[in-house]
Design a protein around this motif. Structure first.
Motif, PDB file in Angstrom:
ATOM      1  N   SER A 104      44.742  16.259   2.690  1.00 33.97           N
ATOM      2  CA  SER A 104      45.706  15.164   2.592  1.00 33.97           C
ATOM      3  C   SER A 104      44.907  13.870   2.734  1.00 33.97           C
ATOM      4  O   SER A 104      43.673  13.897   2.777  1.00 33.97           O
ATOM      5  N   LEU A 105      45.596  12.755   2.837  1.00 30.53           N
ATOM      6  CA  LEU A 105      44.889  11.476   2.991  1.00 30.53           C
ATOM      7  C   LEU A 105      44.213  11.365   4.350  1.00 30.53           C
ATOM      8  O   LEU A 105      43.260  10.616   4.511  1.00 30.53           O
ATOM      9  N   THR A 106      44.718  12.117   5.330  1.00 27.65           N
ATOM     10  CA  THR A 106      44.185  11.970   6.690  1.00 27.65           C
ATOM     11  C   THR A 106      43.579  13.250   7.264  1.00 27.65           C
ATOM     12  O   THR A 106      42.763  13.185   8.177  1.00 27.65           O
ATOM     13  N   ASP A 107      43.970  14.397   6.747  1.00 26.11           N
ATOM     14  CA  ASP A 107      43.488  15.667   7.294  1.00 26.11           C
ATOM     15  C   ASP A 107      43.003  16.581   6.177  1.00 26.11           C
ATOM     16  O   ASP A 107      43.285  16.355   5.006  1.00 26.11           O
ATOM     17  N   TYR A 108      42.316  17.636   6.586  1.00 19.38           N
ATOM     18  CA  TYR A 108      41.992  18.682   5.612  1.00 19.38           C
ATOM     19  C   TYR A 108      41.797  19.995   6.349  1.00 19.38           C
ATOM     20  O   TYR A 108      41.623  20.032   7.570  1.00 19.38           O
ATOM     21  N   PHE A 109      41.862  21.074   5.579  1.00 20.65           N
ATOM     22  CA  PHE A 109      41.702  22.421   6.129  1.00 20.65           C
ATOM     23  C   PHE A 109      40.870  23.204   5.132  1.00 20.65           C
ATOM     24  O   PHE A 109      41.145  23.187   3.933  1.00 20.65           O
ATOM     25  N   VAL A 110      39.835  23.880   5.620  1.00 17.66           N
ATOM     26  CA  VAL A 110      38.968  24.668   4.742  1.00 17.66           C
ATOM     27  C   VAL A 110      38.684  26.019   5.384  1.00 17.66           C
ATOM     28  O   VAL A 110      38.385  26.096   6.582  1.00 17.66           O
ATOM     29  N   ILE A 111      38.796  27.081   4.590  1.00 17.08           N
ATOM     30  CA  ILE A 111      38.366  28.414   5.034  1.00 17.08           C
ATOM     31  C   ILE A 111      36.874  28.510   4.707  1.00 17.08           C
ATOM     32  O   ILE A 111      36.495  28.356   3.540  1.00 17.08           O
ATOM     33  N   PRO A 112      36.030  28.731   5.700  1.00 14.24           N
ATOM     34  CA  PRO A 112      34.588  28.787   5.420  1.00 14.24           C
ATOM     35  C   PRO A 112      34.244  29.882   4.400  1.00 14.24           C
ATOM     36  O   PRO A 112      34.765  30.993   4.476  1.00 14.24           O
ATOM     37  N   HIS A 113      33.435  29.534   3.427  1.00 17.33           N
ATOM     38  CA  HIS A 113      32.957  30.477   2.422  1.00 17.33           C
ATOM     39  C   HIS A 113      31.448  30.336   2.280  1.00 17.33           C
ATOM     40  O   HIS A 113      30.906  29.236   2.416  1.00 17.33           O
ATOM     41  N   GLU A 114      30.802  31.458   1.988  1.00 21.64           N
ATOM     42  CA  GLU A 114      29.376  31.382   1.668  1.00 21.64           C
ATOM     43  C   GLU A 114      29.199  30.582   0.388  1.00 21.64           C
ATOM     44  O   GLU A 114      30.083  30.547  -0.466  1.00 21.64           O
ATOM     45  N   ASN A 115      28.055  29.947   0.244  1.00 20.42           N
ATOM     46  CA  ASN A 115      27.725  29.176  -0.963  1.00 20.42           C
ATOM     47  C   ASN A 115      28.607  27.938  -1.152  1.00 20.42           C
ATOM     48  O   ASN A 115      28.690  27.401  -2.251  1.00 20.42           O
TER      49      ASN A 115
END
Length: 210
Positions: A70-81
């Motif tokens: 979003s404009l203020t937050d983010y969410f990421v699932i860790p992935h190789e590469n």
């Protein structure tokens, strides 16, 4: 089979009526989710906003969501590469696009606070649910009271996956055989920016009149 997104939205609204007395807000996934969300928000008497989040795609397959921003937050699932540099570059690119959407669809108004509210996220359908899954993780940072996903059509696998992450998933159709969202609409033409503005403005005018 739905005639169009408005008919689908009215049928969906009937299934969401139990939330009518909640302090709620409808968040529409642009662009296809906006006509559906308009019908729902109008029936429930909720304000509507365009959801300002976008998926972060995998560097080798942009359609595969590894997170959302979003404009203020983010969410990421860790992935190789997937390097931090790639994520930062994607965040800059996505947020630039989100700022354009905020200016165009929301007149640069700040999004309403979600804290303590029943947030109903509306799209015109779900295929895998991965993008919405990441979007929900970002929305959760706004501390809503409930998160409900409402769609006219979704496969059973996506409903089961999303149901573990939100308070409820409401779908009008959960077909045994799923061939893509568009297969369940007679009219599934692409929604334009102008149509998005039409529905958002129409609902704001109705709220002022009411």
């Amino acid at each position: 089979m739905f005639r169009d997104r408005i008919e689908a939205g009215l049928l969906l609204a009937a299934k969401l009526k139990k939330y009518r007395n909640d302090p709620g807000i409808v968040l529409a996934v642009p662009r296809g989710g906006v006509p559906v969300a308009y019908a729902v928000a109008n029936e429930l008497g909720f304000p509507i906003e365009v959801i300002l989040t976008k998926k972060i795609g995998h560097p080798f397959n942009k359609e595969y969501a590894i997170g959302a921003a979003s404009l203020t937050d983010y969410f990421v699932i860790p992935h190789e590469n997937v390097s931090d540099e790639y994520i930062q570059n994607e965040l800059r690119r996505i947020r630039s696009r989100l700022k354009e959407m905020q200016a165009r669809f929301m007149d640069d108004r700040e999004p309403e606070s979600l804290q303590g509210k029943t947030v109903i996220v509306i799209d015109d359908g779900i295929a895998t649910g991965n993008t919405l899954l990441s979007t929900v993780q970002v929305l959760r940072k706004g501390k809503p009271g409930k998160i409900v996903i409402g769609v006219p059509v979704a496969p059973k696998s996506a409903v089961q996956k999303l149901s573990k992450e939100v308070d409820e998933v409401v779908a009008v159709l959960i077909p045994d055989e799923f061939y893509g969202v568009g297969a369940f609409y007679e009219n599934f033409e692409q929604v334009t920016d102008e149509e998005v503005m039409f529905y958002l403005d129409k609902l704001r005018e109705l709220k002022k009149a009411g």
